[in-house]
Design a protein around this motif. Structure first.
Motif, short mmCIF file in Angstrom:
data_model
loop_
_atom_site.label_atom_id
_atom_site.label_comp_id
_atom_site.label_asym_id
_atom_site.label_seq_id
_atom_site.Cartn_x
_atom_site.Cartn_y
_atom_site.Cartn_z
N SER A 14 -77.26 -31.44 54.46
CA SER A 14 -77.06 -32.50 55.45
C SER A 14 -76.11 -33.59 54.95
N ALA A 15 -76.01 -33.76 53.64
CA ALA A 15 -75.12 -34.77 53.07
C ALA A 15 -73.72 -34.23 52.82
N SER A 16 -73.48 -32.97 53.09
CA SER A 16 -72.17 -32.38 52.80
C SER A 16 -71.13 -32.81 53.84
N LEU A 17 -69.87 -32.62 53.50
CA LEU A 17 -68.78 -33.00 54.40
C LEU A 17 -68.87 -32.25 55.73
N ASN A 18 -69.27 -31.00 55.69
CA ASN A 18 -69.36 -30.21 56.92
C ASN A 18 -70.38 -30.78 57.90
N SER A 19 -71.38 -31.52 57.40
CA SER A 19 -72.40 -32.12 58.27
C SER A 19 -72.13 -33.58 58.57
N SER A 20 -71.03 -34.11 58.07
CA SER A 20 -70.73 -35.53 58.18
C SER A 20 -70.26 -35.91 59.58
N LYS A 21 -70.47 -37.19 59.92
CA LYS A 21 -69.99 -37.73 61.20
C LYS A 21 -68.46 -37.72 61.25
N ILE A 22 -67.81 -37.84 60.10
CA ILE A 22 -66.34 -37.87 60.10
C ILE A 22 -65.74 -36.49 60.32
N ARG A 23 -66.55 -35.46 60.24
CA ARG A 23 -66.06 -34.08 60.43
C ARG A 23 -65.32 -33.93 61.76
N ASP A 24 -65.81 -34.61 62.80
CA ASP A 24 -65.17 -34.51 64.13
C ASP A 24 -63.77 -35.10 64.13
N HIS A 25 -63.47 -35.96 63.17
CA HIS A 25 -62.15 -36.59 63.09
C HIS A 25 -61.21 -35.83 62.15
N CYS A 26 -61.70 -34.75 61.57
CA CYS A 26 -60.90 -34.00 60.59
C CYS A 26 -60.16 -32.85 61.26
N ARG A 27 -59.01 -32.57 60.74
CA ARG A 27 -58.26 -31.39 61.13
C ARG A 27 -58.37 -30.42 59.97
N VAL A 28 -58.89 -29.24 60.22
CA VAL A 28 -59.18 -28.28 59.16
C VAL A 28 -58.05 -27.26 59.05
#
Length: 158
Positions: free
Chosen positions: A41-55
């Motif tokens: 749950s604390a990983s980047l993939n579960s983070s709120k900022i993930r939606d703002h990332c371009r993978v």
């Protein structure tokens, strides 16, 4: 950044481009005494900022493409594909009916280093053959490494 552009206040990191690198299936945050669920749950993939990332996905492991002979290149490609399959979860589960525990996979013998007496020495001997002869050879040392999950194991290897 909000002093330069007030609209940046609503953007993660003030709108500054940040590059996160690594295989996020393998790199998890260290949270002492946390459960698996808390860590994931604390990983980047579960983070709120993930939606703002371009993978961007890198699909070719450049470190594993340095074989000198065709046989070495084939073996490296085979190992690289197996590692990607493990990471992608595409290998068959040894116990397909077990949906509760983590999937179990078979590690092919050709990827194993077996040693009952001194497994640590066996790993070092495979990674650093003829170490005594090559101890001053910077290229020899630069081309090899043993990755470990903890600093305590680094101390044991050293």
């Amino acid at each position: 950044m909000t002093s330069l552009d007030p609209e940046r206040a609503s953007l993660p990191f003030g709108g500054i481009t940040i590059v996160f690198g690594g295989d996020f299936r393998q790199i998890l945050p260290v949270i002492p005494k946390a459960s698996r669920t808390q860590i994931v749950s604390a990983s980047l993939n579960s983070s709120k900022i993930r939606d703002h990332c371009r993978v961007f996905l890198l699909e070719k492991n450049m470190r594993l493409s340095s074989g000198k002979t065709e046989q070495e290149k084939h073996e490296i490609a085979e190992f690289s594909k197996w590692v990607l399959d493990v990471g992608n979860g595409t290998l068959p589960n040894v116990y397909p009916d077990d949906i509760i525990s983590d999937p179990k996979v078979v590690i092919p013998d050709k990827f194993m280093i077996r040693a009952r007496e001194n497994p640590l020495k066996a790993v070092v001997d495979v990674v650093y053959p003829d170490l005594a002869k090559n101890i001053k050879n910077a290229d020899y040392l630069r081309e090899r490494s043993v990755l470990t999950p903890t600093n305590a194991i680094v101390g044991d290897i050293n």
